[in-house]
Design an enzyme around this catalytic site. Structure first.
Site, mmCIF file in Angstrom:
data_model
loop_
_atom_site.group_PDB
_atom_site.id
_atom_site.type_symbol
_atom_site.label_atom_id
_atom_site.label_comp_id
_atom_site.label_asym_id
_atom_site.label_seq_id
_atom_site.Cartn_x
_atom_site.Cartn_y
_atom_site.Cartn_z
ATOM 1 N N HIS A 34 -18.883 7.078 42.276
ATOM 2 C CA HIS A 34 -20.252 7.800 42.476
ATOM 3 C C HIS A 34 -20.437 9.018 41.639
ATOM 4 O O HIS A 34 -21.470 9.419 40.825
ATOM 5 C CB HIS A 34 -20.603 8.114 43.951
ATOM 6 C CG HIS A 34 -20.757 6.976 44.828
ATOM 7 N ND1 HIS A 34 -19.833 6.965 45.818
ATOM 8 C CD2 HIS A 34 -21.568 5.876 45.075
ATOM 9 C CE1 HIS A 34 -19.941 5.921 46.501
ATOM 10 N NE2 HIS A 34 -21.006 5.225 46.116
ATOM 11 N N LYS A 146 -19.742 -2.012 38.634
ATOM 12 C CA LYS A 146 -19.091 -2.527 39.802
ATOM 13 C C LYS A 146 -19.802 -3.522 40.451
ATOM 14 O O LYS A 146 -19.264 -4.564 41.003
ATOM 15 C CB LYS A 146 -18.586 -1.177 40.756
ATOM 16 C CG LYS A 146 -18.390 -1.600 42.159
ATOM 17 C CD LYS A 146 -17.035 -2.085 42.498
ATOM 18 C CE LYS A 146 -16.827 -2.419 43.914
ATOM 19 N NZ LYS A 146 -17.712 -2.338 44.788
HETATM 20 P P1 AMP Z 1 -23.253 2.508 46.751
HETATM 21 O O1 AMP Z 1 -23.376 3.649 47.447
HETATM 22 O O2 AMP Z 1 -22.249 1.490 47.329
HETATM 23 O O3 AMP Z 1 -24.761 1.758 47.002
HETATM 24 O O4 AMP Z 1 -23.116 2.635 45.375
HETATM 25 C C1 AMP Z 1 -24.119 3.559 44.622
HETATM 26 C C2 AMP Z 1 -23.833 3.428 43.132
HETATM 27 O O5 AMP Z 1 -22.635 3.561 42.963
HETATM 28 C C3 AMP Z 1 -24.094 2.087 42.764
HETATM 29 O O6 AMP Z 1 -24.891 2.209 41.462
HETATM 30 C C4 AMP Z 1 -22.706 1.523 42.398
HETATM 31 O O7 AMP Z 1 -22.539 0.382 41.548
HETATM 32 C C5 AMP Z 1 -21.891 2.743 42.061
HETATM 33 N N1 AMP Z 1 -20.592 2.451 42.227
HETATM 34 C C6 AMP Z 1 -19.911 2.109 43.503
HETATM 35 N N2 AMP Z 1 -18.423 2.128 43.255
HETATM 36 C C7 AMP Z 1 -18.381 2.116 42.004
HETATM 37 C C8 AMP Z 1 -17.228 2.242 40.909
HETATM 38 N N3 AMP Z 1 -15.940 2.071 41.655
HETATM 39 N N4 AMP Z 1 -17.504 2.645 39.996
HETATM 40 C C9 AMP Z 1 -18.771 3.045 39.230
HETATM 41 N N5 AMP Z 1 -19.786 2.941 40.005
HETATM 42 C C10 AMP Z 1 -19.642 2.674 41.283
#
Ligand code: AMP
Length: 285
Positions: A34, A146
């Site tokens: 994030h 991801k």
């Molecule tokens: P989430 O909180 O899991 O909904 O993720 C929020 C954002 O962070 C989304 O755009 C995800 O794709 C991104 N994200 C989550 N994990 C990663 C990671 N390991 N590398 C890059 N972006 C990520």
């Protein structure tokens, strides 16, 4: 200083109309993945808005909505150190006020892979992101590769609905052993955590076979599945190679010449390690 806005009005009051706005939607439990999106947004915009909202409509009935980690105090500290201007942390009443009756369904690209195993998931994602876009009105929005299918679904939504937003798709951030960072990694037992990097290694095995000349999708998938068979306790949901951006089935990986004119592909995996659902992917060309 980072402002925390809980309501639509507080959010609008905090955003000055004349400034460029970069938006990073999340469900919180922030990690370095994030933070990489926040850092990218910080470089390219005058204002950076982070949303933290665990969206009930993207979880299935037997999924981890209730147990999903909620760590607002730590998230706020991380947001402050990334230079976030505004944290938007709405309640469900703010996101889905009484009478809310619209859903956004992106046909095709949302239907298979994670959409096949999590019915309704991408409709929940597209609807909440469309609503958040309407509230934040960003110039640019940052998403992690991801979640490759999510990136493709949301990019299609923005294109189809002519939303005036630049989509920024950012690389996957990994632990040193290759495991893709995820808020769900904290559910893993010590033993599961030790084995989990095999998921990434199975993707690398496919990429290695591909760069050594193997183009057949069934053969490449066989290589990946073989590598994964060494991961105890892993229940595979899918291991597939698909075209990018439409995520269609392929018999063969496009040649380098084709990929130069935009025919790209990716290897994608999802499965459960014990009780924890994990996904990962790698672009092949
Ligand atoms: P989430 O909180 O899991 O909904 O993720 C929020 C954002 O962070 C989304 O755009 C995800 O794709 C991104 N994200 C989550 N994990 C990663 C990671 N390991 N590398 C890059 N972006 C990520």
């Amino acid at each position: 200083m980072t402002i925390v806005a809980h309501t639509h009005q507080e959010l609008r009051d905090a955003i000055s109309a004349s400034k460029s706005v970069g938006f990073v939607p999340t469900m919180g439990a922030l990690h370095a993945g994030h933070c990489s999106l926040l850092a990218e947004a910080r470089k390219e915009n005058e204002l950076v808005v982070l949303s933290i909202y665990v969206n009930p409509s993207q979880f299935g009935p037997n999924e981890d909505f209730d147990s999903y980690p909620r760590t607002f105090a730590e998230d706020k500290q991380k947001a402050e150190s990334e230079g976030v201007d505004i944290i938007f942390a709405p309640t469900t009443e703010v996101v889905y006020p009484t009478g809310f009756s619209t859903t956004v369904n992106v046909a095709g690209v949302s239907e298979e892979l994670c959409g096949g195993s999590r019915p309704g998931h991408f409709q929940g994602v597209a609807t909440v992101v469309a609503r958040l876009f309407g509230m934040v009105q960003p110039h640019r929005a940052y998403f992690g590769l991801k979640d490759l299918q999510q990136c493709m679904v949301l990019s299609r939504m923005v294109r189809d609905l002519a939303m005036p937003i630049e989509m920024k798709l950012c690389p996957t951030i990994r632990e040193v052993d290759g495991l893709a960072m995820s808020s769900r990694n904290q559910y893993l037992s010590a033993e599961e955590r030790e084995g989990a990097p095999l998921i990434f290694r199975s993707l690398v095995a496919v990429q290695t076979a591909f760069t050594s000349g193997e183009k057949s999708v069934p053969e490449l998938c066989k290589v990946g599945r073989e590598a994964l068979s060494h991961l105890d306790g892993f229940e595979l949901e899918y291991f597939e190679i698909r075209s990018v951006p439409n995520l269609e089935r392929l018999a063969e990986i496009p040649s380098l010449a084709d990929s130069l004119v935009g025919a790209k592909s990716a290897v994608l995996i999802a499965g459960k390690l014990g009780n924890t659902r994990l996904i990962d992917n790698l672009l092949l060309n």
